[in-house]
Design an enzyme around this catalytic site. Structure first.
Site, short mmCIF file in Angstrom:
data_model
loop_
_atom_site.label_atom_id
_atom_site.label_comp_id
_atom_site.label_asym_id
_atom_site.label_seq_id
_atom_site.Cartn_x
_atom_site.Cartn_y
_atom_site.Cartn_z
N HIS A 83 0.83 -1.21 0.00
CA HIS A 83 0.00 0.00 0.00
C HIS A 83 0.87 1.26 0.00
O HIS A 83 0.53 2.25 -0.64
CB HIS A 83 -0.97 0.00 1.19
CG HIS A 83 -1.92 -1.17 1.16
ND1 HIS A 83 -2.65 -1.56 2.24
CD2 HIS A 83 -2.23 -2.03 0.16
CE1 HIS A 83 -3.38 -2.62 1.91
NE2 HIS A 83 -3.13 -2.93 0.66
N HIS A 240 -9.79 -1.43 -4.51
CA HIS A 240 -8.61 -1.82 -3.73
C HIS A 240 -7.73 -2.79 -4.52
O HIS A 240 -6.50 -2.77 -4.39
CB HIS A 240 -9.00 -2.42 -2.37
CG HIS A 240 -7.79 -2.69 -1.54
ND1 HIS A 240 -7.16 -1.69 -0.81
CD2 HIS A 240 -7.01 -3.79 -1.42
CE1 HIS A 240 -6.07 -2.19 -0.26
NE2 HIS A 240 -5.95 -3.47 -0.60
N ASP A 244 -3.74 -2.43 -5.09
CA ASP A 244 -2.72 -3.47 -4.91
C ASP A 244 -1.90 -3.67 -6.18
O ASP A 244 -0.68 -3.83 -6.12
CB ASP A 244 -3.38 -4.80 -4.53
CG ASP A 244 -3.77 -4.86 -3.07
OD1 ASP A 244 -3.22 -4.11 -2.25
OD2 ASP A 244 -4.65 -5.69 -2.74
N HIS A 266 -1.99 -10.85 -5.60
CA HIS A 266 -0.58 -10.42 -5.55
C HIS A 266 0.30 -11.34 -6.37
O HIS A 266 1.22 -10.90 -7.06
CB HIS A 266 -0.09 -10.38 -4.10
CG HIS A 266 -0.66 -9.24 -3.32
ND1 HIS A 266 -0.52 -7.94 -3.71
CD2 HIS A 266 -1.38 -9.21 -2.18
CE1 HIS A 266 -1.11 -7.15 -2.83
NE2 HIS A 266 -1.65 -7.90 -1.89
ZN LIG Z 1 -4.11 -4.46 -0.41
#
Ligand SMILES: [Zn+2]
Length: 278
Positions: A83, A240, A244, A266
């Protein structure tokens, strides 16, 4: 009133020092970060008990991508950097030294907005553009993990199209499209908080993970409702996911490309980032 630019024509660094402290998501321990300007392009990290050892963050240092992004710096890991990196890359910032007292970047409110507000407080100044700043791309790429897909095609600007599809009714299917600029990042992406699921929360806690997870730093979904409303945007979860992705691309430089991602994570983001490493 601070005004962020509407394009990535310039790169910036911070004009003063920033200190923030808070709870680390995974350790549950208090952790403190000091941001300073640095005389070289990129993002650099040192630990406060070993100030002379400074590491340049590089995509090849990315270690674990389970539940957060971590980097391996010598014998130590630094967790939950995504973040902070998202706020830096999204705002078009470089030449930054991150000094950490602890082993995690504090989660703060689970979004990137508190870092952005900190940049606004100390002010920003223009610096020469790093070599990988808004880089040209000359070939398309596609990666998948099961039915999760990320695809990139060259473009004149950075456009991100993200779709998520969760069985939980409170989230369901969401798509968000953004032509990214620092201004759009700050207004539409940076405030979007991380989210989790009530049923998984207990499982992860029993495994000793997410010790610092709380209703103050994550939206918690319970089937067809949210445990801690209100949301900042009706589609805060997909925003969000874009936050990311920007953080996960920060170390290779944001590309001039159209990126389409379905059910991003991720680890999927890391596949794309590694392929873009110069
Ligand atoms: Zn995140």
């Amino acid at each position: 009133m601070f005004s962020w630019p509407n394009n990535y024509d310039s790169c910036f660094t911070i004009s003063g020092e920033i200190t923030r402290e808070g709870i680390g998501l995974h350790s549950g321990e208090k952790t403190k970060v000091r941001l300073k300007t640095f005389d070289q392009e990129g993002y650099f990290v040192s630990f406060s008990n070993k100030p002379d050892q400074i590491y340049k963050l590089d995509q090849s240092l990315i270690g674990s991508t389970m539940l957060c992004t971590a980097v391996k710096l010598g014998e130590r890991n630094l967790y939950t950097i995504e973040h902070l990196l998202s706020s830096l890359a999204g705002c078009g910032m470089s030449y930054i030294h991150i000094e950490v007292d602890g082993k995690e970047i504090p989660l703060l409110d689970g979004s990137a907005i508190q870092w952005v507000n900190a940049f606004e407080e100390v002010g920003i100044k223009r610096v020469p553009k790093p070599s990988n700043f808004m880089r040209e791309i000359n070939e398309s790429k596609v990666f998948n993990q099961d039915n999760s897909v990320i695809a990139l095609t060259p473009s004149k600007k950075l456009t991100i199209i993200s779709t998520i599809d969760f069985q939980y009714e409170a989230i369901g299917k969401q798509t968000f499209i953004i032509d990214l600029t620092p201004k759009c990042f700050v207004e539409m992406i940076a405030p979007a908080r991380t989210f989790g699921f009530k049923d998984q929360f207990q499982e992860l806690s029993e495994l000793g993970l997410i010790k610092g997870g709380s209703l103050e730093n994550a939206l918690v979904c319970d089937g067809d409702k949210w445990v801690n409303p209100p949301l900042r945007f009706a589609n805060e979860p997909v925003r969000h996911k874009i936050l990311d992705l920007i953080g996960d691309l920060a170390l290779v430089g944001l590309p001039k490309a159209q990126i389409i991602v379905y059910k991003g994570s991720h680890s999927l983001n890391a596949l794309l980032a590694s392929s873009l490493k110069i």
